[in-house]
Write a protein that holds these residues in place. Structure first.
Motif: not given
Ligand code: URA
Ligand code: PRP
Length: 213
Positions: A137, A139, A196, A203, A205
């Protein structure tokens, strides 16, 4: 999102198919783990098209002797960002079983979303290797940027970053903070929510890989 010369968004039909199953909240932990590995293998194939240290080897075929380009021994180090990055390591190892692994442990502070480092162990000689940083991920981009900065402080010069799902905010941040690092993302999602999390995303990870929720 702007076009960046150091960003590749895969958007490949086979990878997209797997991502659809990965996103599904009903997908089991086992299947989730297998899909992350499979997607990573497919991404690695493309990600290592350029920048891999190679050398020539003389090979005797049944018909004649030829010179063949091969990947240099011990030239690639995988660096997963803990925890979720661990889920991608086997996907690279399928192609490069002897690649060494360094670990960088970061967790996001749930309120500030700032990454906090809690672990770092990197193989000796990593400065001269191709370093493949992996995290499913991307983000806000804080974790990826900090991990890459840490590797540069250690002397690494040849770094690539690979994520399964990226948010425009995070992809732009890494691409601009580290213009010398190529960022590979399977798919670019819409945006981040107020906590975030990537939308539509998949979701958390780490929780889905390790069954912690
Ligand atoms: N970390 C995650 O596991 N999922 C996200 O959507 C954002 C950060
Ligand atoms: C997740 C993910 C990334 C980070 C991405 O890890 O695996 O490391 O968030 O977010 P960012 O781009 O905003 O920094 P998390 O901090 O949840 O830790 P975990 O892997 O231990 O679950």
């Amino acid at each position: 999102m702007k076009n960046y010369s150091n960003v590749t968004i895969f958007d490949h039909p086979l990878v997209n198919h797997k991502i659809a199953i990965l996103r599904d909240e009903k997908t089991s932990m086992k299947e989730f783990r297998e899909l992350i590995e499979e997607i990573t293998t497919l991404m690695t194939f493309e990600c290592l098209r350029e920048g891999v240290p190679t050398t020539e080897r003389v090979v005797k075929t049944p018909l004649e002797t030829c010179t063949q380009r091969v990947v240099k021994d011990n030239s690639i180090v995988i660096v997963p960002i803990l925890r979720a990055g661990l889920g991608m390591v086997n996907g690279v190892h399928v192609l490069f079983p002897s690649a060494r692994v360094g670990h960088i442990g970061l967790y996001r502070n749930e309120e500030t979303l700032e990454p906090c480092e809690y672990y770092c162990k990197l193989p000796d000689g990593i400065e001269d290797k191709l370093v493949l940083v992996v995290d499913p991920m991307l983000a806000t981009g804080g974790s990826a940027c900090d991990a890459i900065t840490k590797l540069k402080e250690r002397g690494c010069k040849n770094i690539k970053f690979m994520a399964v799902i990226g948010a425009p905010e995070g992809v732009s941040r890494v691409a601009e903070t580290h213009p010398d690092v190529h960022v590979f993302v399977s798919t670019l999602d819409r945006c981040l929510n107020e906590n975030g999390y990537i939308l539509p995303g998949l979701g958390d990870a780490g929780d889905r890989l390790f069954g912690t929720k």
